[in-house]
Design an enzyme around this catalytic site. Structure first.
Site, PDB file in Angstrom:
ATOM      1  N   LYS A 183      -3.778   7.452  -3.050  1.00  0.00           N
ATOM      2  CA  LYS A 183      -4.334   7.050  -1.746  1.00  0.00           C
ATOM      3  C   LYS A 183      -5.478   7.990  -1.327  1.00  0.00           C
ATOM      4  O   LYS A 183      -5.826   8.898  -2.054  1.00  0.00           O
ATOM      5  CB  LYS A 183      -3.223   7.020  -0.697  1.00  0.00           C
ATOM      6  CG  LYS A 183      -1.998   6.178  -1.109  1.00  0.00           C
ATOM      7  CD  LYS A 183      -2.263   4.680  -1.135  1.00  0.00           C
ATOM      8  CE  LYS A 183      -1.264   3.867  -1.947  1.00  0.00           C
ATOM      9  NZ  LYS A 183       0.058   3.718  -1.412  1.00  0.00           N
TER      10      LYS A 183
HETATM   11  C1  PLP Z   1       1.433   3.016  -1.319  1.00  0.00           C
HETATM   12  C2  PLP Z   1       1.806   1.890  -0.484  1.00  0.00           C
HETATM   13  C3  PLP Z   1       3.000   1.858   0.267  1.00  0.00           C
HETATM   14  C4  PLP Z   1       4.117   2.849   0.092  1.00  0.00           C
HETATM   15  O1  PLP Z   1       3.764   4.162   0.239  1.00  0.00           O
HETATM   16  P1  PLP Z   1       4.653   5.305  -0.450  1.00  0.00           P
HETATM   17  O2  PLP Z   1       4.081   6.550   0.155  1.00  0.00           O
HETATM   18  O3  PLP Z   1       4.416   5.210  -1.928  1.00  0.00           O
HETATM   19  O4  PLP Z   1       6.071   5.081  -0.086  1.00  0.00           O
HETATM   20  C5  PLP Z   1       3.213   0.797   1.125  1.00  0.00           C
HETATM   21  N1  PLP Z   1       2.328  -0.201   1.241  1.00  0.00           N
HETATM   22  C6  PLP Z   1       1.193  -0.225   0.519  1.00  0.00           C
HETATM   23  C7  PLP Z   1       0.244  -1.357   0.717  1.00  0.00           C
HETATM   24  C8  PLP Z   1       0.904   0.803  -0.376  1.00  0.00           C
HETATM   25  O5  PLP Z   1      -0.219   0.745  -1.104  1.00  0.00           O
END
Ligand code: PLP
Length: 381
Positions: A183
């Site tokens: 991210k």
């Molecule tokens: C990464 C992601 C999540 C979950 O996040 P985590 O930190 O991995 O639990 C939820 N929704 C979307 C769209 C994501 O890309």
């Protein structure tokens, strides 16, 4: 040795490492001052009163669904073109995810289909800013107001994105973020929820620490006992640590540069692929600015003369860590067993058949970007 370029990866520098080291030498590894500092820094960035740091993006969604009051029998409308967590969080609360289809140009949830899926049981909407492209928030807000629904924006892809001049994270009742290494910023694992609503804020704060309160205003029973605290409801341990928060604060300083770099690489791709007939490039409506979490192409089999699988396998063989975002959530065996059937969302299903994510992350060199462009062009030009 064959080169390998992943589809995404973190950027960590010496400053980040020093920030973490400092916490490791300090008194508080968790529940200390860095968590609050990270929350304040994040709230300032997106322009909300409150931000709540949590263990990961999934816990953020779970906390937001709980705070929205999602419970047994409630329906929550979301998109199938997302990571499973967006829908799973509804099921954690005993609710039922209802899938609305995506727009065929932006690939984000289609407000018209959202409206069609509303029933008496609908409690909330979870739009997902897929790829970093903000959803049609004005339309979604109007629908939510008309039907008295809570809006939780899954903004895991969209830290730094803008919708009609407003930063994503500041628009709806609650917005959730993730700090997984692919991210925009990372804390290893980590997440955040932003809100302007004090009641929701306090509920979520307690939720991520067992449902426990230590503030006398929130307690049911008055007590002057120095050790006294209360558990008011069933919560979890979803806390983010000070170690992670220090990394988050340090990463926030670089966020604007990360996003600028992501947008620059996306523009290089847009230019590099502009004349190719067999692929569809990302669409950017003029009222919004994507945070460009991922760069998603669509392979048009009729025009390309190749299937997405052939393209995927070829690019992987050339060392490109291409990926597919996403398999529609309701395709999974778990959801099929719950009774969801293929055919629910035709646009999302067609998108899944054609989509391909190519590498994009801030520390990619120009040479690597050009290698990706050259390799894709080998197939389509
Ligand atoms: C990464 C992601 C999540 C979950 O996040 P985590 O930190 O991995 O639990 C939820 N929704 C979307 C769209 C994501 O890309």
């Amino acid at each position: 040795m064959q080169r390998y370029i992943p589809y995404g990866r973190q950027y960590i520098d010496e400053e980040d490492i020093k920030a973490v080291e400092e916490v490791l030498r300090s008194d508080f590894l968790t529940t200390g001052p860095k968590v609050q500092e990270f929350e304040q820094c994040f709230a300032r960035y997106v322009g909300t009163k409150y931000a709540v740091a949590v263990a990961n993006g999934t816990a953020a969604l779970h906390a937001a669904c709980m705070a929205a009051g999602v419970g047994s029998g409630d329906e929550v409308i979301t998109t199938p073109m997302t990571f499973a967590a967006s829908a799973n969080s509804v099921i954690y609360c005993g609710g039922k995810p209802v899938f609305a289809d995506i727009r065929s140009d932006t690939y984000t949830i289609d407000p018209e289909d959202v409206e069609k899926k509303i029933t008496k049981k609908t409690k909330a909407i979870i739009p997902v800013h897929y790829t970093g492209q903000p959803c049609d928030m004005d339309e979604i807000q109007k629908i939510a107001k008309r039907h008295g629904l809570t809006v939780i924006e899954d903004s895991a892809h969209a830290l730094g994105a803008c919708y009609k001049g407003r930063p994503v994270g500041s628009i709806s009742d609650m917005s959730t973020f993730s700090f997984h290494p692919v991210k925009h910023i990372t804390t290893g694992e980590g997440g955040m929820i932003t809100t302007n609503n004090q009641t929701l804020y306090q509920k979520m704060k307690m939720f991520l620490s067992h449902g426990i309160t230590r503030s006398s205003e929130s307690m049911r029973w008055a007590s002057s006992d120095g050790w006294y605290y209360e558990q008011l409801f069933l919560g979890y341990n979803y806390r983010l640590t000070d170690i992670q928060s220090a990394l988050g604060i340090s990463q926030m300083k670089k966020l604007d540069d990360f996003i600028a770099r992501r947008r620059h690489i996306a523009e290089m791709y847009n230019r590099g692929f502009a004349d190719l007939k067999g692929i569809v490039l990302p669409f950017q409506p003029e009222y919004s600015q994507s945070a460009v979490h991922i760069y998603v192409l669509r392979v048009r089999r009729e025009m390309a003369g190749k299937s997405r699988k052939e393209v995927f396998d070829f690019l992987r063989s050339k060392g490109l860590g291409v990926n597919v975002h996403y398999i529609p959530v309701y395709y999974f065996p778990y959801y099929q067993k719950l009774g969801y059937q293929k055919g629910l969302c035709p646009n999302a299903e067609q998108h899944y058949d054609e989509c391909l994510t190519i590498p994009l992350y801030p520390m990619m060199t120009e040479e690597e970007v050009n290698y990706v462009i050259g390799t894709v062009r080998e197939l389509f030009a």
